[in-house]
Design a protein around this motif. Structure first.
Motif, PDB file in Angstrom:
ATOM      1  N   ARG A 313      20.157 -42.113  -4.864  1.00 52.46           N
ATOM      2  CA  ARG A 313      19.502 -42.023  -6.064  1.00 52.46           C
ATOM      3  C   ARG A 313      19.362 -43.309  -6.898  1.00 52.46           C
ATOM      4  O   ARG A 313      18.845 -43.690  -7.648  1.00 52.46           O
ATOM      5  N   ALA A 314      20.806 -43.982  -6.685  1.00 50.10           N
ATOM      6  CA  ALA A 314      20.843 -45.159  -7.280  1.00 50.10           C
ATOM      7  C   ALA A 314      19.870 -46.544  -6.984  1.00 50.10           C
ATOM      8  O   ALA A 314      19.317 -46.984  -7.736  1.00 50.10           O
ATOM      9  N   TYR A 315      19.624 -46.240  -5.492  1.00 50.83           N
ATOM     10  CA  TYR A 315      18.597 -46.947  -4.855  1.00 50.83           C
ATOM     11  C   TYR A 315      17.293 -46.774  -5.673  1.00 50.83           C
ATOM     12  O   TYR A 315      16.394 -47.636  -5.922  1.00 50.83           O
ATOM     13  N   VAL A 316      16.882 -45.709  -5.857  1.00 56.69           N
ATOM     14  CA  VAL A 316      15.475 -45.213  -6.206  1.00 56.69           C
ATOM     15  C   VAL A 316      15.410 -45.681  -7.521  1.00 56.69           C
ATOM     16  O   VAL A 316      14.445 -46.037  -8.024  1.00 56.69           O
ATOM     17  N   ASN A 317      16.436 -45.632  -8.537  1.00 54.04           N
ATOM     18  CA  ASN A 317      16.414 -45.782  -9.825  1.00 54.04           C
ATOM     19  C   ASN A 317      16.721 -47.373 -10.081  1.00 54.04           C
ATOM     20  O   ASN A 317      17.022 -47.644 -11.267  1.00 54.04           O
ATOM     21  N   ASP A 318      16.914 -48.278  -8.996  1.00 53.11           N
ATOM     22  CA  ASP A 318      17.189 -49.593  -9.157  1.00 53.11           C
ATOM     23  C   ASP A 318      18.378 -49.980 -10.072  1.00 53.11           C
ATOM     24  O   ASP A 318      18.770 -50.796 -10.765  1.00 53.11           O
ATOM     25  N   GLU A 319      19.451 -49.062  -9.393  1.00 53.41           N
ATOM     26  CA  GLU A 319      21.106 -49.297 -10.117  1.00 53.41           C
ATOM     27  C   GLU A 319      21.937 -49.940  -8.888  1.00 53.41           C
ATOM     28  O   GLU A 319      21.412 -49.803  -7.853  1.00 53.41           O
ATOM     29  N   PRO A 320      22.978 -50.294  -9.498  1.00 55.47           N
ATOM     30  CA  PRO A 320      23.819 -50.916  -8.432  1.00 55.47           C
ATOM     31  C   PRO A 320      24.355 -49.824  -7.552  1.00 55.47           C
ATOM     32  O   PRO A 320      24.518 -48.718  -7.690  1.00 55.47           O
ATOM     33  N   LEU A 321      24.403 -50.252  -6.145  1.00 56.61           N
ATOM     34  CA  LEU A 321      24.979 -49.572  -4.984  1.00 56.61           C
ATOM     35  C   LEU A 321      26.256 -49.722  -4.899  1.00 56.61           C
ATOM     36  O   LEU A 321      26.905 -50.666  -5.294  1.00 56.61           O
ATOM     37  N   ARG A 322      27.016 -48.726  -4.283  1.00 54.88           N
ATOM     38  CA  ARG A 322      28.472 -48.674  -4.142  1.00 54.88           C
ATOM     39  C   ARG A 322      28.707 -48.872  -2.681  1.00 54.88           C
ATOM     40  O   ARG A 322      27.909 -48.314  -1.652  1.00 54.88           O
ATOM     41  N   ALA A 323      29.711 -49.341  -2.269  1.00 53.59           N
ATOM     42  CA  ALA A 323      30.320 -49.558  -0.764  1.00 53.59           C
ATOM     43  C   ALA A 323      29.214 -50.332  -0.221  1.00 53.59           C
ATOM     44  O   ALA A 323      28.878 -50.218   1.005  1.00 53.59           O
ATOM     45  N   VAL A 324      28.634 -51.806  -0.638  1.00 55.77           N
ATOM     46  CA  VAL A 324      27.914 -52.654  -0.183  1.00 55.77           C
ATOM     47  C   VAL A 324      28.615 -53.227   0.841  1.00 55.77           C
ATOM     48  O   VAL A 324      29.679 -53.831   0.571  1.00 55.77           O
TER      49      VAL A 324
END
Length: 334
Positions: A313-324
């Motif tokens: 969902r974060a990727y879809v909304n262009d938000e920061p990803l966790r656990a990169v």
């Protein structure tokens, strides 16, 4: 960012059932117009490359069964969401250095690993390995009882202070223990937040605590850092639990002290995995062994599935990803 053009999920049927409830899967499918669920249990790298090209996947959601990704990555593939832990069998360091965006299960399983560490603390203090062999194999009773200890009021040392260590601190609190950590570079305010003292060095950690838990990452500095000098600081009946990275403990030193039978060990990780059948660690009454199973239990893999959905969902909304997964995190993984 608009919806991903295509999401490809590659998981074995059993993994799919463990990580994703029908509700999680349905929510994932809503995030794209092309949702491809692929459950072939055994595929080659060539078959995977063909599938990525066929589906023009922008996002690949995958797990342990997925083979190594092609080099270079397909132009359409922008994000690799790995639902489990170490990505070393999936991607190369070159993939990451070339800008591949990869995440894993991050801290979603930290409390479960901490629970396993606590289980092993109990097992070592109560000499469970001794009694398991005595009663199951030797068909005996309470002959030659080793020292037994309680966790209440102990001093506990933790090597490393990442997410798992912080969850372990929470679990230890009801036992009234004093907790110390050796975690170079960890800010003082983080340790104050958790009420944890700082050890001056690794020798200080082992000398000051009767229970030590290894949760250190594997780096050039930590490899073989627990050696004979540190292990000799543990007294009779005291405890070393290792659920972090096996090579943090020098193997020769471990075998020497374990064979003496005075210190209690619980080991979930090793230099060589699977542990060789002829390993001198097998059969020792003061050594509890588990086969790298401190990760999520079958009923809590869904935690990693929910974490994956949140990242998608974060990727879809262009938000920061966790656990990169960065190149540095990649280097510390096993």
């Amino acid at each position: 960012m608009p919806r991903p053009r295509s999401i490809l999920v590659h998981l074995r049927p059993a993994q799919r059932a463990a990580f994703f409830t029908p509700a999680i899967e349905a929510e994932m499918a809503k995030l794209t117009d092309q949702f491809h669920l692929w459950t072939e249990p055994e595929v080659s790298a060539e078959v995977l490359a063909a599938k990525l090209a066929e589906t023009e996947a922008e996002v690949l959601v995958c797990g342990w069964a997925t083979p190594r990704l092609p080099e270079p990555l397909p132009a359409a593939l922008k994000y690799v969401l790995y639902v489990s832990g170490s990505v070393k069998t999936l991607v190369s360091r070159d993939h990451l250095e070339q800008g591949a965006v990869v995440t894993n299960w991050g801290n979603s399983i930290s409390r479960i690993v901490a629970e396993a560490a606590l289980m092993h603390v109990f097992n070592t203090l109560r000499a469970t390995a001794h009694w398991t062999l005595r009663m199951h194999v030797e068909k005996g009773w309470d002959e030659d009882a080793p020292p037994a200890g309680s966790l209440f009021g102990r001093n506990v040392g933790i090597y490393g202070f990442g997410f798992i260590a912080r969850e372990l601190v929470k679990l230890l609190r009801p036992f009234g223990v004093e907790i110390m950590t050796h975690a170079p570079g960890m800010p003082d305010d983080v340790l104050r937040e958790f009420g944890v003292a700082r050890a001056m060095d690794l020798n200080d950690l082992f000398a000051a605590n009767s229970v030590v838990v290894n949760l250190a990452p594997l780096t050039a500095e930590t490899r073989d850092s627990i050696g004979l000098e540190q292990l000799r600081l543990l007294d009779v009946g005291e405890v070393l639990v290792s659920v972090g990275r096996g090579p943090v403990i020098n193997e020769d030193a471990l075998l020497t002290v374990a064979a003496e039978g005075q210190v209690q060990f619980a080991l979930d990780v090793f230099h060589q995995e699977p542990l060789p059948a002829d390993s001198p660690l097998r059969g020792l009454t003061n050594v509890m062994l588990t086969p790298h199973r401190a990760g999520p239990t079958d009923d809590r893999m869904v935690d990693a599935g929910e974490f994956a959905l949140a990242n998608l969902r974060a990727y879809v909304n262009d938000e920061p990803l966790r656990a990169v997964v960065t190149p540095e995190i990649y280097d510390a993984a096993t």
